[in-house]
Enzyme design. Structure first.
Site, PDB file in Angstrom:
ATOM      1  N   PHE A 169      24.766 -26.158  61.590  1.00  0.00           N
ATOM      2  CA  PHE A 169      25.941 -25.292  61.662  1.00  0.00           C
ATOM      3  C   PHE A 169      26.581 -25.310  60.285  1.00  0.00           C
ATOM      4  O   PHE A 169      27.051 -26.349  59.814  1.00  0.00           O
ATOM      5  CB  PHE A 169      26.952 -25.753  62.702  1.00  0.00           C
ATOM      6  CG  PHE A 169      28.134 -24.820  62.783  1.00  0.00           C
ATOM      7  CD1 PHE A 169      28.066 -23.669  63.552  1.00  0.00           C
ATOM      8  CD2 PHE A 169      29.284 -25.061  62.064  1.00  0.00           C
ATOM      9  CE1 PHE A 169      29.135 -22.782  63.612  1.00  0.00           C
ATOM     10  CE2 PHE A 169      30.363 -24.187  62.114  1.00  0.00           C
ATOM     11  CZ  PHE A 169      30.288 -23.045  62.885  1.00  0.00           C
ATOM     12  N   ASP A 186      25.590 -30.498  52.969  1.00  0.00           N
ATOM     13  CA  ASP A 186      26.765 -29.853  53.566  1.00  0.00           C
ATOM     14  C   ASP A 186      27.620 -30.945  54.205  1.00  0.00           C
ATOM     15  O   ASP A 186      27.317 -31.431  55.296  1.00  0.00           O
ATOM     16  CB  ASP A 186      26.315 -28.833  54.605  1.00  0.00           C
ATOM     17  CG  ASP A 186      27.483 -28.166  55.330  1.00  0.00           C
ATOM     18  OD1 ASP A 186      28.644 -28.576  55.108  1.00  0.00           O
ATOM     19  OD2 ASP A 186      27.236 -27.247  56.126  1.00  0.00           O
ATOM     20  N   LYS A 198      37.394 -28.574  54.838  1.00  0.00           N
ATOM     21  CA  LYS A 198      38.189 -29.158  55.905  1.00  0.00           C
ATOM     22  C   LYS A 198      39.211 -30.176  55.394  1.00  0.00           C
ATOM     23  O   LYS A 198      40.317 -29.813  55.033  1.00  0.00           O
ATOM     24  CB  LYS A 198      37.276 -29.738  56.986  1.00  0.00           C
ATOM     25  CG  LYS A 198      36.450 -28.652  57.679  1.00  0.00           C
ATOM     26  CD  LYS A 198      35.797 -29.141  58.927  1.00  0.00           C
ATOM     27  CE  LYS A 198      34.876 -28.096  59.542  1.00  0.00           C
ATOM     28  NZ  LYS A 198      35.555 -26.878  60.001  1.00  0.00           N
TER      29      LYS A 198
END
Length: 408
Positions: A139, A224, A253
């Site tokens: 994802f 990632d 984030k």
């Protein structure tokens, strides 16, 4: 009776989420309060974006001070905040250069553009033939390019046609990576721990093997770490668990301190230097307000205390979850404070379990219908972890075990 605020959002907002039926109005530390004043422990941290807790005083102070000075000018000009933020970011991560963006999706897109252009300009891959290897279960965001290499059918359904240029291999299988590389391979994009995929931890030594393979085959290793980075896994970066340094690194984030969207793609110099003025950009990426908040967020991690706390509290939480005896429990996995509790969907739906947690004062969210995430802010205390475990045990006790064989 449903809250009028829920009805209002349902009326005017696209139904691209299925939120739990709670209306939040205030947050402080690891705690959230709803519109009626009920308190909940946040065991989700907005998918790691709120790693420092809600309304952290140092971050709120940095935000309010900078907002009163200068917020956004675009990178058509220099600011007095961006340089020092990127210097600290590069020094802490050991990377050479950084390109600031806003969302994690934007940072991933930046990494894909960099990898392809590096393949053409530096590696010598024929134009328009570069390939990037990705893993099943990944994802990396919601753009059309990114969902084009997702293995989740819902993320792709109705959004094609897709551009291609991606090769999918099994996650955690270094031999599959070796076999998939060709002369046209530009990069291998991988999550050190798959978050949305269900908190999937690869076998020990996997990243180190991938690092060796990519070095030997002249392929960029891009990690990632939008969800796993900045202390979440009990290390500054999840790839630090195996002592490897990627060629490209994606952060987001937590970089915004839970206050603003801030992300970055970091890379070694020859990768980043493929960008020239006009190649890539963002109106808000690297703005002074975001840079000031991100600098303050990184500063909270510099002494390592929060990262060490994440490791210790994560061990405590995992041990407590593994001690729970209920036939619906299939397993507990994760690193640091990124933990997945897998349930047997024939016995307990992960969504139902999260709803029951909410009723008892804990907020979390399921993933892939079978896994409940536990990823509280890194500032959570030992007593708060014990309180969470007590509630989780109580919730399990509300599900009957009649005619079920209890796991041992």
């Amino acid at each position: 009776m449903s809250s009028p605020r829920i009805a209002l959002e349902d009326r005017y907002c696209a139904h691209n989420y299925a939120p739990l039926p709670v209306v939040l109005s205030r947050g402080r530390g690891v705690w959230l309060w709803d519109e009626d004043g009920k308190r909940y422990m946040d065991m989700m941290s907005a998918y790691s974006a709120v790693s420092f807790g809600h309304s952290h005083p140092a971050l709120v102070a940095a935000l309010t001070h900078q907002a009163g000075q200068l917020a956004v000018t675009s990178r058509a000009f220099y600011s007095d905040q961006l340089g020092k933020f990127l210097q600290l970011l590069c020094e802490m991560t050991g990377m050479a250069k950084a390109l600031p963006m806003n969302s994690g999706t934007e940072a991933v897109e930046t990494s894909l553009k960099a990898a392809r252009k590096w393949a053409y300009q530096v590696k010598g891959v024929p134009d328009q033939q570069a390939q990037i290897i990705v893993c099943a279960g990944n994802f990396a965001g919601r753009s059309t390019t990114i969902v084009g290499f997702s293995s989740e059918a819902q993320y792709r359904d109705g959004f094609g046609p897709f551009d291609g240029g991606f090769v999918t291999i099994p996650y955690g299988d270094a031999a599959a990576l070796e076999a998939a590389i060709t002369s046209r391979t530009a990069a291998f994009l991988v999550e050190p721990i798959q978050g949305e995929g269900g908190i999937i931890v690869p076998p020990d030594g996997y990243l180190a093997q991938c690092r060796e393979i990519c070095t030997r085959r002249n392929v960029l290793l891009i990690c990632d770490e939008v969800q796993t980075g900045l202390g979440r896994s009990g290390r500054l970066l999840a790839c630090d668990h195996e002592g490897i340094r990627p060629d490209g690194l994606i952060l987001g984030k937590a970089l915004g301190g839970g206050l603003l969207p801030v992300s970055a793609f970091l890379a070694r110099s020859d990768v980043m230097d493929v960008f020239t003025p006009g190649d890539h950009g963002s109106t808000f990426g690297g703005n002074a307000l975001s840079a000031a908040v991100a600098y303050a967020a990184l500063s909270l991690l510099r002494d390592g205390e929060l990262i060490e706390a994440a490791e210790l509290r994560g061990q405590q939480l995992r041990a407590g979850l593994r001690a729970i005896r209920h036939p619906a429990v299939r397993g507990v996995r994760g690193k640091g404070l990124l933990i997945g509790l897998e349930l047997d969907p024939d016995l307990i739906s992960a969504r139902t379990f999260c709803e029951r947690l909410m009723e008892n004062g804990i907020l979390s969210k399921e993933t892939h219908h079978t896994v409940v995430r536990f990823a509280p802010p890194l500032i959570i205390s030992a007593d708060e972890v014990d309180a969470a475990l007590h509630i989780i045990e109580h919730v399990f006790a509300t599900f009957p075990t009649t005619h079920m064989e209890v796991c041992t």
